[in-house]
Design a protein around this motif. Structure first.
Motif, PDB file in Angstrom:
ATOM      1  N   ARG A  81       5.964 -18.949  27.586  1.00 18.11           N
ATOM      2  CA  ARG A  81       5.647 -18.500  26.227  1.00 18.11           C
ATOM      3  C   ARG A  81       6.114 -19.569  25.249  1.00 18.11           C
ATOM      4  O   ARG A  81       7.262 -20.010  25.281  1.00 18.11           O
ATOM      5  N   VAL A  82       5.200 -19.988  24.369  1.00 21.97           N
ATOM      6  CA  VAL A  82       5.519 -20.983  23.353  1.00 21.97           C
ATOM      7  C   VAL A  82       5.409 -20.294  21.994  1.00 21.97           C
ATOM      8  O   VAL A  82       4.365 -19.724  21.666  1.00 21.97           O
ATOM      9  N   ALA A  83       6.493 -20.344  21.225  1.00 16.56           N
ATOM     10  CA  ALA A  83       6.525 -19.611  19.955  1.00 16.56           C
ATOM     11  C   ALA A  83       7.272 -20.407  18.893  1.00 16.56           C
ATOM     12  O   ALA A  83       8.129 -21.251  19.197  1.00 16.56           O
ATOM     13  N   LEU A  84       6.924 -20.139  17.646  1.00  9.36           N
ATOM     14  CA  LEU A  84       7.698 -20.631  16.509  1.00  9.36           C
ATOM     15  C   LEU A  84       8.703 -19.556  16.124  1.00  9.36           C
ATOM     16  O   LEU A  84       8.351 -18.375  16.016  1.00  9.36           O
ATOM     17  N   VAL A  85       9.959 -19.954  15.932  1.00  8.73           N
ATOM     18  CA  VAL A  85      11.012 -19.001  15.586  1.00  8.73           C
ATOM     19  C   VAL A  85      11.781 -19.537  14.373  1.00  8.73           C
ATOM     20  O   VAL A  85      11.822 -20.753  14.138  1.00  8.73           O
ATOM     21  N   PRO A  86      12.400 -18.655  13.590  1.00  4.70           N
ATOM     22  CA  PRO A  86      13.194 -19.130  12.450  1.00  4.70           C
ATOM     23  C   PRO A  86      14.367 -19.987  12.920  1.00  4.70           C
ATOM     24  O   PRO A  86      14.945 -19.753  13.982  1.00  4.70           O
ATOM     25  N   ALA A  87      14.721 -20.979  12.117  1.00  3.07           N
ATOM     26  CA  ALA A  87      15.935 -21.745  12.373  1.00  3.07           C
ATOM     27  C   ALA A  87      17.138 -20.830  12.181  1.00  3.07           C
ATOM     28  O   ALA A  87      17.046 -19.796  11.500  1.00  3.07           O
ATOM     29  N   PRO A  88      18.285 -21.167  12.761  1.00  3.57           N
ATOM     30  CA  PRO A  88      19.458 -20.291  12.645  1.00  3.57           C
ATOM     31  C   PRO A  88      19.855 -19.977  11.209  1.00  3.57           C
ATOM     32  O   PRO A  88      20.428 -18.922  10.940  1.00  3.57           O
ATOM     33  N   TRP A  89      19.563 -20.875  10.277  1.00  2.00           N
ATOM     34  CA  TRP A  89      19.947 -20.661   8.879  1.00  2.00           C
ATOM     35  C   TRP A  89      18.843 -19.988   8.053  1.00  2.00           C
ATOM     36  O   TRP A  89      19.031 -19.715   6.873  1.00  2.00           O
ATOM     37  N   GLN A  90      17.700 -19.696   8.680  1.00  2.00           N
ATOM     38  CA  GLN A  90      16.619 -19.011   7.984  1.00  2.00           C
ATOM     39  C   GLN A  90      16.710 -17.506   8.207  1.00  2.00           C
ATOM     40  O   GLN A  90      17.338 -17.050   9.172  1.00  2.00           O
ATOM     41  N   PRO A  91      16.094 -16.719   7.312  1.00  2.00           N
ATOM     42  CA  PRO A  91      16.075 -15.264   7.535  1.00  2.00           C
ATOM     43  C   PRO A  91      15.455 -14.933   8.881  1.00  2.00           C
ATOM     44  O   PRO A  91      14.522 -15.596   9.337  1.00  2.00           O
ATOM     45  N   SER A  92      15.983 -13.933   9.541  1.00  6.66           N
ATOM     46  CA  SER A  92      15.467 -13.550  10.857  1.00  6.66           C
ATOM     47  C   SER A  92      14.043 -13.027  10.735  1.00  6.66           C
ATOM     48  O   SER A  92      13.630 -12.514   9.694  1.00  6.66           O
ATOM     49  N   GLY A  93      13.299 -13.156  11.789  1.00  3.49           N
ATOM     50  CA  GLY A  93      11.919 -12.691  11.807  1.00  3.49           C
ATOM     51  C   GLY A  93      11.373 -12.719  13.213  1.00  3.49           C
ATOM     52  O   GLY A  93      11.965 -13.305  14.124  1.00  3.49           O
ATOM     53  N   ALA A  94      10.233 -12.084  13.397  1.00  6.00           N
ATOM     54  CA  ALA A  94       9.616 -12.027  14.724  1.00  6.00           C
ATOM     55  C   ALA A  94       9.059 -13.394  15.103  1.00  6.00           C
ATOM     56  O   ALA A  94       8.579 -14.140  14.246  1.00  6.00           O
ATOM     57  N   PRO A  95       9.128 -13.760  16.377  1.00  2.00           N
ATOM     58  CA  PRO A  95       8.540 -15.028  16.815  1.00  2.00           C
ATOM     59  C   PRO A  95       7.034 -15.041  16.574  1.00  2.00           C
ATOM     60  O   PRO A  95       6.361 -14.018  16.700  1.00  2.00           O
ATOM     61  N   GLN A  96       6.512 -16.195  16.223  1.00  2.00           N
ATOM     62  CA  GLN A  96       5.073 -16.394  16.118  1.00  2.00           C
ATOM     63  C   GLN A  96       4.595 -17.044  17.414  1.00  2.00           C
ATOM     64  O   GLN A  96       4.745 -18.241  17.615  1.00  2.00           O
ATOM     65  N   VAL A  97       4.048 -16.234  18.302  1.00  2.00           N
ATOM     66  CA  VAL A  97       3.633 -16.735  19.605  1.00  2.00           C
ATOM     67  C   VAL A  97       2.374 -17.591  19.436  1.00  2.00           C
ATOM     68  O   VAL A  97       1.360 -17.127  18.901  1.00  2.00           O
ATOM     69  N   LEU A  98       2.458 -18.842  19.897  1.00  5.18           N
ATOM     70  CA  LEU A  98       1.339 -19.764  19.771  1.00  5.18           C
ATOM     71  C   LEU A  98       0.424 -19.723  20.982  1.00  5.18           C
ATOM     72  O   LEU A  98      -0.796 -19.784  20.861  1.00  5.18           O
ATOM     73  N   THR A  99       1.020 -19.647  22.162  1.00  5.50           N
ATOM     74  CA  THR A  99       0.217 -19.670  23.375  1.00  5.50           C
ATOM     75  C   THR A  99       1.056 -19.252  24.570  1.00  5.50           C
ATOM     76  O   THR A  99       2.286 -19.280  24.520  1.00  5.50           O
ATOM     77  N   LEU A 100       0.380 -18.850  25.629  1.00  6.39           N
ATOM     78  CA  LEU A 100       0.984 -18.670  26.946  1.00  6.39           C
ATOM     79  C   LEU A 100       0.411 -19.762  27.836  1.00  6.39           C
ATOM     80  O   LEU A 100      -0.806 -19.876  27.982  1.00  6.39           O
ATOM     81  N   HIS A 101       1.277 -20.563  28.398  1.00  6.64           N
ATOM     82  CA  HIS A 101       0.836 -21.753  29.132  1.00  6.64           C
ATOM     83  C   HIS A 101       1.299 -21.679  30.576  1.00  6.64           C
ATOM     84  O   HIS A 101       2.455 -21.370  30.857  1.00  6.64           O
ATOM     85  N   ALA A 125       7.925 -26.451   7.990  1.00  9.08           N
ATOM     86  CA  ALA A 125       8.515 -25.285   7.322  1.00  9.08           C
ATOM     87  C   ALA A 125       9.949 -25.029   7.781  1.00  9.08           C
ATOM     88  O   ALA A 125      10.562 -24.036   7.375  1.00  9.08           O
ATOM     89  N   GLY A 126      10.470 -25.895   8.621  1.00  8.38           N
ATOM     90  CA  GLY A 126      11.852 -25.762   9.072  1.00  8.38           C
ATOM     91  C   GLY A 126      12.052 -24.871  10.277  1.00  8.38           C
ATOM     92  O   GLY A 126      13.197 -24.610  10.667  1.00  8.38           O
ATOM     93  N   ARG A 127      10.982 -24.410  10.898  1.00  6.84           N
ATOM     94  CA  ARG A 127      11.112 -23.524  12.047  1.00  6.84           C
ATOM     95  C   ARG A 127      11.324 -24.315  13.332  1.00  6.84           C
ATOM     96  O   ARG A 127      11.033 -25.514  13.411  1.00  6.84           O
ATOM     97  N   PHE A 128      11.840 -23.646  14.345  1.00  6.14           N
ATOM     98  CA  PHE A 128      12.066 -24.237  15.655  1.00  6.14           C
ATOM     99  C   PHE A 128      10.932 -23.825  16.587  1.00  6.14           C
ATOM    100  O   PHE A 128      10.239 -22.835  16.357  1.00  6.14           O
ATOM    101  N   VAL A 129      10.757 -24.593  17.659  1.00 10.95           N
ATOM    102  CA  VAL A 129       9.822 -24.222  18.726  1.00 10.95           C
ATOM    103  C   VAL A 129      10.635 -23.688  19.896  1.00 10.95           C
ATOM    104  O   VAL A 129      11.625 -24.298  20.306  1.00 10.95           O
ATOM    105  N   ASP A 130      10.208 -22.549  20.420  1.00  9.23           N
ATOM    106  CA  ASP A 130      10.910 -21.872  21.505  1.00  9.23           C
ATOM    107  C   ASP A 130      10.006 -21.814  22.730  1.00  9.23           C
ATOM    108  O   ASP A 130       8.904 -21.266  22.670  1.00  9.23           O
TER     109      ASP A 130
END
Length: 281
Positions: A81-101, A125-130
């Motif tokens: 699962r590849v997703a965009l997630v908030p950085a630790p210093w950003q407000p929490s939020g649900a992952p944005q799933v980009l793809t299943l590879h 936008a400062g987000r991390f990739v998970d």
């Protein structure tokens, strides 16, 4: 009773260890984006401690790709699962799933261009990739790619891409290299031309077959020249494979039967001692 209690503690400990996820990522002070460039691409690379690396690659025509490379044995083709997630210093939020590879063992996880563009926008936008996937030794492996320093690095990437040469299929559809009399050894100029061709083939898709055709002048016997043309074609094919080209290569020889110039001059014979590499889509 004591031995039974110790055995119970042992199994509880093993279960606790197996329940822990394997997390990989960089501390803030360790996060760096490194600019690298080749003949047709520029890339931003982030080394991931104890795991491998991630890279955002852009070609001269603007196409993007994003890949994550794992050290041997850490990724064996699991569904990821590849997703965009908030950085630790950003407000929490649900992952944005980009793809299943689902990939191949010991090959990088490579995203489509659309997903790669989403990654680039997420980093801006400062987000991390998970990246997360199951593993035998843990419930799952999680890899975090940090966005720290990405905006500054992106400017360097764009400047690098602006200097890349344009490359179209017509530029590389047919490549000819020349040989010394009686030789099948690639000279410096021939190697440089084949290296450029290999760089194109590894960067741009759409080619299904490579055909290498060897030719000679008319010095010597026709049977010898046929075999010499074949050796010349094979030397080109071998050099392409040594450069990392994995496409099928068909080798042919016309020997002395298809000259492109007269054989009664040294210059004409030099033009006939050649291999022509044709790409088919």
């Amino acid at each position: 009773m004591r031995s039974l209690f110790c055995l119970l503690l042992f199994f509880v400990g093993v279960t606790a260890v197996r329940a822990q996820a394997l997390d990989f990522g960089n501390a803030m002070a360790q996060t760096q984006w490194r600019l690298e460039h080749g003949r047709f691409t520029c890339r931003l690379v982030q080394d991931i401690a104890d795991y491998g690396s991630a890279e955002l690659v852009q070609r001269g025509d603007g196409r993007l790709s994003f890949r994550v490379h794992a050290m041997p044995g850490l990724y064996v083709g699991q569904l990821t699962r590849v997703a965009l997630v908030p950085a630790p210093w950003q407000p929490s939020g649900a992952p944005q799933v980009l793809t299943l590879h689902s990939g191949a063992a010991d090959r990088p996880v490579s995203l489509t261009e659309d997903a790669a563009r989403q990654v680039m926008l997420g980093f801006q936008a400062g987000r991390f990739v998970d990246f997360s996937y199951p593993a035998d030794s843990a419930p799952h492996v999680r890899v975090r790619v940090s966005s720290l320093g990405f905006r500054a690095a992106l400017g360097k990437l764009q400047k690098c891409v602006s200097k890349l040469p344009s490359a179209s299929f017509s530029d590389y559809a047919k490549t000819t290299v020349y040989f010394a009399s009686g030789s099948s050894r690639l000279g410096k100029s021939a190697r440089e031309r084949i290296e450029r061709l290999a760089g194109y083939l590894k960067t741009y898709g759409g080619v299904r077959l490579i055909i290498a055709v060897g030719n000679t002048d008319n010095v010597g016997f026709a049977t010898f020249n046929y075999r010499l043309g074949e050796r010349r074609a094979r030397s080109v094919a071998d050099f392409l494979r040594a450069q990392g080209v994995r496409l099928p290569i068909r080798v042919r020889s016309y020997g002395e039967s298809r000259p492109v110039d007269l054989n009664n001059t040294a210059a004409g014979r030099a033009h006939n001692r050649r291999v022509t590499v044709t790409l088919e889509r």
